[in-house]
Design a protein around this motif. Sequence first.
Motif, PDB file in Angstrom:
ATOM      1  N   THR A  99       0.851  -1.188   0.000  1.00 53.10           N
ATOM      2  CA  THR A  99       0.000   0.000   0.000  1.00 53.10           C
ATOM      3  C   THR A  99       0.888   1.239   0.000  1.00 53.10           C
ATOM      4  O   THR A  99       2.059   1.173   0.389  1.00 53.10           O
ATOM      5  N   GLY A 102       1.821   7.106   3.640  1.00 51.78           N
ATOM      6  CA  GLY A 102       1.287   8.415   3.990  1.00 51.78           C
ATOM      7  C   GLY A 102      -0.114   8.704   3.491  1.00 51.78           C
ATOM      8  O   GLY A 102      -0.515   9.863   3.418  1.00 51.78           O
ATOM      9  N   ILE A 103      -0.873   7.679   3.157  1.00 53.03           N
ATOM     10  CA  ILE A 103      -2.244   7.871   2.685  1.00 53.03           C
ATOM     11  C   ILE A 103      -3.200   7.563   3.838  1.00 53.03           C
ATOM     12  O   ILE A 103      -3.129   6.499   4.447  1.00 53.03           O
ATOM     13  N   SER A 104      -4.084   8.499   4.124  1.00 52.32           N
ATOM     14  CA  SER A 104      -5.059   8.335   5.194  1.00 52.32           C
ATOM     15  C   SER A 104      -5.940   7.123   4.923  1.00 52.32           C
ATOM     16  O   SER A 104      -6.338   6.856   3.793  1.00 52.32           O
ATOM     17  N   GLN A 105      -6.276   6.405   5.978  1.00 48.18           N
ATOM     18  CA  GLN A 105      -7.165   5.246   5.860  1.00 48.18           C
ATOM     19  C   GLN A 105      -8.565   5.648   5.407  1.00 48.18           C
ATOM     20  O   GLN A 105      -9.333   4.815   4.962  1.00 48.18           O
ATOM     21  N   LYS A 106      -8.889   6.920   5.502  1.00 50.92           N
ATOM     22  CA  LYS A 106     -10.184   7.410   5.024  1.00 50.92           C
ATOM     23  C   LYS A 106     -10.220   7.473   3.499  1.00 50.92           C
ATOM     24  O   LYS A 106     -11.285   7.530   2.907  1.00 50.92           O
ATOM     25  N   ASN A 107      -9.052   7.493   2.896  1.00 52.66           N
ATOM     26  CA  ASN A 107      -8.969   7.557   1.432  1.00 52.66           C
ATOM     27  C   ASN A 107      -9.371   6.208   0.844  1.00 52.66           C
ATOM     28  O   ASN A 107      -8.875   5.169   1.267  1.00 52.66           O
ATOM     29  N   ALA A 110      -6.514   3.868  -0.060  1.00 50.82           N
ATOM     30  CA  ALA A 110      -5.517   3.584   0.977  1.00 50.82           C
ATOM     31  C   ALA A 110      -5.040   2.136   1.003  1.00 50.82           C
ATOM     32  O   ALA A 110      -3.862   1.882   1.256  1.00 50.82           O
ATOM     33  N   ASN A 111      -5.914   1.191   0.765  1.00 49.56           N
ATOM     34  CA  ASN A 111      -5.525  -0.218   0.867  1.00 49.56           C
ATOM     35  C   ASN A 111      -5.231  -0.876  -0.478  1.00 49.56           C
ATOM     36  O   ASN A 111      -5.060  -2.096  -0.536  1.00 49.56           O
TER      37      ASN A 111
END
Length: 127
Positions: A99, A102-107, A110-111
Amino acid sequence: MYYCFNISSKDNGGAILVRAADPIEGIEKMCQLRRQHPKAPKNDSFTENPHQLASGPSKLCIAFAIDASLNKANILDDPAIWIEDSGQVYGDEDIVKATRVGISQKNPWANRLLRFYLKDFKSVSKK
């Protein structure tokens, strides 16, 4: 504050962020460029470990003197920047898919496995 090196095409989603490079030659010049940067580390650890010279997007740009003057440069015909083929061949088993950093899990992205690096690549910033 820092630059990043992206390679893109005119197609939708046709871009990559080059996050790291493993220095092969020109190491002294890269050390010099890194030392001259205002945010240079106090301890000169990259002379002992050259894999740290370009082990992240901004470090890579500093070490290779990539800055805004190269915005929209064409790697196919601009002599200021190019990519060389090492001739090395890698198999699927050599490539790690991960993954993004630095990508928010809200994005919603992200996964997704959109980060790729060589399994034994010493210059990867985060494994």
